[in-house]
Design a protein around this motif. Structure first.
Motif, PDB file in Angstrom:
ATOM      1  N   ARG A 223       0.817  -1.205   0.000  1.00 56.11           N
ATOM      2  CA  ARG A 223       0.000   0.000   0.000  1.00 56.11           C
ATOM      3  C   ARG A 223       0.852   1.258   0.000  1.00 56.11           C
ATOM      4  O   ARG A 223       0.475   2.277  -0.570  1.00 56.11           O
ATOM      5  N   GLY A 224       2.005   1.214   0.622  1.00 54.47           N
ATOM      6  CA  GLY A 224       2.887   2.368   0.681  1.00 54.47           C
ATOM      7  C   GLY A 224       2.420   3.392   1.696  1.00 54.47           C
ATOM      8  O   GLY A 224       1.531   3.149   2.513  1.00 54.47           O
ATOM      9  N   THR A 225       3.026   4.556   1.645  1.00 53.38           N
ATOM     10  CA  THR A 225       2.685   5.614   2.598  1.00 53.38           C
ATOM     11  C   THR A 225       1.470   6.403   2.133  1.00 53.38           C
ATOM     12  O   THR A 225       1.094   6.374   0.961  1.00 53.38           O
ATOM     13  N   GLN A 226       0.895   7.122   3.060  1.00 53.42           N
ATOM     14  CA  GLN A 226      -0.288   7.925   2.746  1.00 53.42           C
ATOM     15  C   GLN A 226       0.116   9.172   1.965  1.00 53.42           C
ATOM     16  O   GLN A 226       1.054   9.874   2.321  1.00 53.42           O
ATOM     17  N   ILE A 227      -0.611   9.448   0.886  1.00 51.13           N
ATOM     18  CA  ILE A 227      -0.372  10.639   0.064  1.00 51.13           C
ATOM     19  C   ILE A 227      -1.344  11.748   0.441  1.00 51.13           C
ATOM     20  O   ILE A 227      -0.963  12.904   0.594  1.00 51.13           O
ATOM     21  N   PHE A 228      -2.609  11.366   0.591  1.00 54.95           N
ATOM     22  CA  PHE A 228      -3.649  12.331   0.941  1.00 54.95           C
ATOM     23  C   PHE A 228      -4.468  11.812   2.113  1.00 54.95           C
ATOM     24  O   PHE A 228      -4.697  10.607   2.236  1.00 54.95           O
ATOM     25  N   ALA A 229      -4.920  12.735   2.921  1.00 56.00           N
ATOM     26  CA  ALA A 229      -5.839  12.387   4.006  1.00 56.00           C
ATOM     27  C   ALA A 229      -7.258  12.747   3.582  1.00 56.00           C
ATOM     28  O   ALA A 229      -7.477  13.619   2.740  1.00 56.00           O
ATOM     29  N   LYS A 230      -8.207  12.065   4.161  1.00 56.15           N
ATOM     30  CA  LYS A 230      -9.602  12.335   3.857  1.00 56.15           C
ATOM     31  C   LYS A 230      -9.965  13.770   4.233  1.00 56.15           C
ATOM     32  O   LYS A 230      -9.524  14.283   5.257  1.00 56.15           O
ATOM     33  N   GLY A 231     -10.769  14.430   3.386  1.00 54.45           N
ATOM     34  CA  GLY A 231     -11.258  15.763   3.689  1.00 54.45           C
ATOM     35  C   GLY A 231     -10.568  16.866   2.905  1.00 54.45           C
ATOM     36  O   GLY A 231      -9.759  16.616   2.015  1.00 54.45           O
ATOM     37  N   PRO A 232     -10.856  18.129   3.244  1.00 54.64           N
ATOM     38  CA  PRO A 232     -10.278  19.261   2.512  1.00 54.64           C
ATOM     39  C   PRO A 232      -8.807  19.460   2.857  1.00 54.64           C
ATOM     40  O   PRO A 232      -8.381  19.209   3.985  1.00 54.64           O
ATOM     41  N   GLN A 233      -8.044  19.914   1.886  1.00 52.08           N
ATOM     42  CA  GLN A 233      -6.617  20.182   2.079  1.00 52.08           C
ATOM     43  C   GLN A 233      -6.102  21.009   0.906  1.00 52.08           C
ATOM     44  O   GLN A 233      -6.758  21.102  -0.130  1.00 52.08           O
ATOM     45  N   THR A 234      -4.940  21.596   1.076  1.00 51.43           N
ATOM     46  CA  THR A 234      -4.326  22.409   0.032  1.00 51.43           C
ATOM     47  C   THR A 234      -3.152  21.651  -0.564  1.00 51.43           C
ATOM     48  O   THR A 234      -2.317  21.111   0.164  1.00 51.43           O
ATOM     49  N   VAL A 235      -3.089  21.591  -1.899  1.00 55.52           N
ATOM     50  CA  VAL A 235      -2.031  20.857  -2.597  1.00 55.52           C
ATOM     51  C   VAL A 235      -1.343  21.776  -3.588  1.00 55.52           C
ATOM     52  O   VAL A 235      -1.930  22.739  -4.091  1.00 55.52           O
ATOM     53  N   SER A 236      -0.079  21.474  -3.877  1.00 53.97           N
ATOM     54  CA  SER A 236       0.666  22.239  -4.873  1.00 53.97           C
ATOM     55  C   SER A 236       1.801  21.377  -5.403  1.00 53.97           C
ATOM     56  O   SER A 236       2.169  20.362  -4.796  1.00 53.97           O
ATOM     57  N   GLY A 237       2.375  21.780  -6.543  1.00 55.54           N
ATOM     58  CA  GLY A 237       3.515  21.075  -7.099  1.00 55.54           C
ATOM     59  C   GLY A 237       3.234  19.614  -7.386  1.00 55.54           C
ATOM     60  O   GLY A 237       2.210  19.264  -7.978  1.00 55.54           O
ATOM     61  N   GLN A 238       4.149  18.739  -6.948  1.00 60.24           N
ATOM     62  CA  GLN A 238       4.021  17.304  -7.188  1.00 60.24           C
ATOM     63  C   GLN A 238       2.738  16.750  -6.585  1.00 60.24           C
ATOM     64  O   GLN A 238       2.066  15.899  -7.190  1.00 60.24           O
ATOM     65  N   THR A 239       2.375  17.234  -5.394  1.00 60.59           N
ATOM     66  CA  THR A 239       1.164  16.724  -4.743  1.00 60.59           C
ATOM     67  C   THR A 239      -0.075  17.079  -5.549  1.00 60.59           C
ATOM     68  O   THR A 239      -1.002  16.268  -5.678  1.00 60.59           O
ATOM     69  N   ALA A 240      -0.130  18.281  -6.119  1.00 58.16           N
ATOM     70  CA  ALA A 240      -1.258  18.676  -6.959  1.00 58.16           C
ATOM     71  C   ALA A 240      -1.322  17.807  -8.205  1.00 58.16           C
ATOM     72  O   ALA A 240      -2.407  17.389  -8.643  1.00 58.16           O
ATOM     73  N   LEU A 241      -0.161  17.528  -8.784  1.00 57.75           N
ATOM     74  CA  LEU A 241      -0.126  16.676  -9.965  1.00 57.75           C
ATOM     75  C   LEU A 241      -0.608  15.270  -9.625  1.00 57.75           C
ATOM     76  O   LEU A 241      -1.367  14.661 -10.392  1.00 57.75           O
ATOM     77  N   ASP A 242      -0.204  14.747  -8.481  1.00 58.58           N
ATOM     78  CA  ASP A 242      -0.677  13.429  -8.053  1.00 58.58           C
ATOM     79  C   ASP A 242      -2.197  13.426  -7.906  1.00 58.58           C
ATOM     80  O   ASP A 242      -2.859  12.447  -8.259  1.00 58.58           O
ATOM     81  N   TYR A 243      -2.734  14.512  -7.379  1.00 57.94           N
ATOM     82  CA  TYR A 243      -4.179  14.575  -7.160  1.00 57.94           C
ATOM     83  C   TYR A 243      -4.949  14.460  -8.468  1.00 57.94           C
ATOM     84  O   TYR A 243      -5.918  13.703  -8.578  1.00 57.94           O
ATOM     85  N   VAL A 244      -4.552  15.223  -9.481  1.00 66.00           N
ATOM     86  CA  VAL A 244      -5.312  15.209 -10.727  1.00 66.00           C
ATOM     87  C   VAL A 244      -5.021  13.973 -11.574  1.00 66.00           C
ATOM     88  O   VAL A 244      -5.803  13.633 -12.466  1.00 66.00           O
ATOM     89  N   ARG A 245      -3.905  13.261 -11.292  1.00 66.61           N
ATOM     90  CA  ARG A 245      -3.570  12.077 -12.072  1.00 66.61           C
ATOM     91  C   ARG A 245      -4.095  10.787 -11.448  1.00 66.61           C
ATOM     92  O   ARG A 245      -4.251   9.780 -12.133  1.00 66.61           O
ATOM     93  N   ILE A 246      -4.372  10.796 -10.150  1.00 61.51           N
ATOM     94  CA  ILE A 246      -4.748   9.563  -9.467  1.00 61.51           C
ATOM     95  C   ILE A 246      -6.057   9.014 -10.035  1.00 61.51           C
ATOM     96  O   ILE A 246      -6.979   9.761 -10.351  1.00 61.51           O
ATOM     97  N   ARG A 247      -6.128   7.706 -10.196  1.00 60.24           N
ATOM     98  CA  ARG A 247      -7.321   7.077 -10.772  1.00 60.24           C
ATOM     99  C   ARG A 247      -7.705   5.804 -10.032  1.00 60.24           C
ATOM    100  O   ARG A 247      -8.871   5.579  -9.736  1.00 60.24           O
ATOM    101  N   HIS A 248      -6.741   4.958  -9.727  1.00 56.28           N
ATOM    102  CA  HIS A 248      -7.029   3.670  -9.099  1.00 56.28           C
ATOM    103  C   HIS A 248      -7.283   3.842  -7.601  1.00 56.28           C
ATOM    104  O   HIS A 248      -6.690   4.687  -6.945  1.00 56.28           O
ATOM    105  N   GLY A 249      -8.191   3.046  -7.090  1.00 54.11           N
ATOM    106  CA  GLY A 249      -8.430   3.049  -5.663  1.00 54.11           C
ATOM    107  C   GLY A 249      -9.251   4.216  -5.168  1.00 54.11           C
ATOM    108  O   GLY A 249      -9.322   4.470  -3.960  1.00 54.11           O
ATOM    109  N   ILE A 250      -9.890   4.942  -6.069  1.00 56.71           N
ATOM    110  CA  ILE A 250     -10.707   6.083  -5.666  1.00 56.71           C
ATOM    111  C   ILE A 250     -11.902   6.174  -6.602  1.00 56.71           C
ATOM    112  O   ILE A 250     -11.784   5.959  -7.812  1.00 56.71           O
ATOM    113  N   GLY A 251     -13.078   6.446  -6.045  1.00 58.24           N
ATOM    114  CA  GLY A 251     -14.284   6.491  -6.862  1.00 58.24           C
ATOM    115  C   GLY A 251     -14.491   5.158  -7.559  1.00 58.24           C
ATOM    116  O   GLY A 251     -14.366   4.097  -6.957  1.00 58.24           O
TER     117      GLY A 251
END
Length: 505
Positions: A223-251
């Motif tokens: 599973r690896g380490t946690q990237i995002f926690a549940k709920g609202p948060q602010t992202v930028s840079g690599q983390t923002a890119l991960d957010y918009v690219r993530i597909r598996h394991g969500i929805g």
């Protein structure tokens, strides 16, 4: 970059007095502030991805690959194609992983329609796996490809396999798909996306669950380490890119869910930029970040052109900036376009009508008045209570959808559209079952040049031939310009709460 052009915004300094040098510096500073303010105007208007270089160059792609066979220019607003690529070249592999020589595809794309009233805008996402017909596109050696039927949309950007991609081919494909003229095209890569999110100090997002490394990379053993926690948060840079690219394991783990997440992100980005105000302190970092990473069409290849375009959209409000997805359905592992819903959406944009069907400008009142003064012979036909199926017996793309829209305007119910088994029919035939001749004759009044043919089985079938293809498409009426209620009702506004509608993940 090979195959691209640089438009320099620098002025070469010549010899002169110190006072002249100071004067040039003051002029340059004023220009920089003006350009920065104009960039914000463009971003808050809803395009979000256009760039100018404050102290360097504007990168443009070659215009000779744009087709000569284009939809006509229109005064009904403007259309901007935004392409996000997953290329790993030019240092992008460090952010996205993968082979650093991969030129990539159009990982995300949307067509932004800015209305002529300068108060509304709609961004239509085009799924990357959508099956479309690719028109001829230019190759690096100057030759042109042959048309390709039923090809994934994101393949257009890769035609020619050149390091800088083929945004002109993607633009040609969108124009063929929509019937709308694309006024401007903008391309952004991983680096550009990450830098812009950092420049604005991060963007607020909202997650319905905790997200781990394996959700981003399903090939991981753990599973690896946690990237995002549940709920609202602010992202930028690599983390923002991960957010918009993530597909598996969500929805639902699909690209369609990811598209909604990307729409929410762009909406939140626009809201953040506008909330930061118009001070040079907040604008200059964003402008500099955009400078280094975006590529635009030659029509935006100078600061003067870009500023003029930006100023034309300064009054568009966040609430009136909507995000929708091209009407779609699954076709195996790919995405098929839903007809005639898609045609209704394009017709609405072509008529400059917002998704809710309300007027976006006074010119619609004038159009309504003019249309009643010259009614066609078919306007008195009522198809209420009559169901028809429409089949395209030609090789002309979109003919069944066009005919379906034509009969629906007269109250006919279209039960299905499709492609006939034989696609070389010259005349349009209306097949009708026992006791349905009168109904078939009503259909014939709407579809000029059609012939009736009796059949043993009940039902009415419209089998379109080349004779119908020769007739120009009728202009979209007010009813035809109204998009399906489910599509309009599901639109996201740029001012929506990022934690609303989290079903997409």
């Amino acid at each position: 970059m090979a195959g691209s052009h640089k438009v320099s915004s620098r002025h070469r300094a010549g010899s002169g007095a110190a006072a002249a040098g100071r004067q040039r510096k003051r002029g340059k500073a004023k220009t920089g502030i003006a350009v920065a303010v104009s960039l914000l105007v463009l971003l808050t208007a809803g395009t979000g991805w256009t760039y100018i270089q404050l102290d360097g160059n504007i990168e443009t792609f070659r215009a000779d690959g744009i087709s000569d066979d284009r939809p006509p220019a229109s005064g009904n607003g403007s259309n901007v194609l935004v392409i996000g690529t997953d290329a790993r070249t030019n240092g992008n592999s460090g952010l996205g992983g993968g082979d650093k020589t991969d030129i990539g595809r159009s990982d995300t794309a949307f067509l932004l329609h800015a209305y002529a009233d300068q108060k509304h805008a709609v961004a239509v996402s085009i799924p990357r796996d959508t099956l479309v017909d690719l028109p001829p596109c230019e190759l690096p050696d100057g030759s042109w490809t042959r048309p390709q039927a039923s090809t994934m949309f994101n393949a257009a950007y890769s035609v020619g396999q050149s390091a800088q991609g083929n945004p002109a081919c993607t633009q040609n494909t969108v124009e063929k798909l929509t019937g709308l003229r694309v006024d401007h095209t903008v391309v952004v890569d991983f680096k550009g996306f990450a830098k812009m999110t950092e420049a604005v100090g991060g963007v607020q997002v909202c997650l319905p669950q905790d997200i781990y490394q394996k959700d981003l990379n399903p090939n991981r053993a753990t599973r690896g380490t946690q990237i995002f926690a549940k709920g609202p948060q602010t992202v930028s840079g690599q983390t923002a890119l991960d957010y918009v690219r993530i597909r598996h394991g969500i929805g639902d783990s699909s690209d369609m869910g990811r598209i909604k997440r990307q729409q929410a992100f762009v909406a939140s980005l626009l809201k953040k930029i506008k909330s930061d105000g118009m001070s040079p302190t907040s604008l200059l970092p964003l402008a500099n970040a955009a400078t280094e990473s975006l590529t635009v069409d030659p029509g935006l290849g100078s600061a003067q052109k870009l500023i003029s375009f930006a100023m034309s959209m300064r009054d568009i409000d966040l609430h009136n900036t909507k995000f929708v997805t091209l009407p779609w359905r699954y076709q195996g592992a790919r995405v098929a376009i839903v007809h005639p819903d898609a045609e209704a959406l394009w017709a609405a944009l072509k008529a400059d009508r917002p998704l809710d069907g309300q007027d976006a400008g006074n010119h619609h009142d004038e159009q309504a008045g003019n249309s009643s003064s010259s009614p066609s012979a078919a306007e008195s036909v009522s198809g209420r209570g009559i169901s028809v199926a429409v089949y395209n017996a030609t090789t002309v793309t979109g003919l069944a959808a066009r005919a379906a829209e034509a009969v629906k305007q007269h109250g006919f119910t279209v039960t299905s559209t499709g492609t006939a088994m034989v696609r070389r029919q010259s005349k349009t035939v209306i097949e009708y079952g026992p006791g349905q001749k009168d109904q078939a004759e009503k259909v014939m009044q709407v579809l000029a040049g059609a012939e009736a043919s009796a059949a043993a089985t009940p039902g009415i079938k419209i089998i379109l031939g080349k004779s119908y293809a020769a007739y120009p498409a009728a202009p979209a009426s007010v009813e035809a310009s109204t998009v399906p209620s489910a599509l309009a009702g599901g639109a996201r506004s740029a001012d929506d709460d990022p934690c609303s509608n989290l079903s997409y993940g």
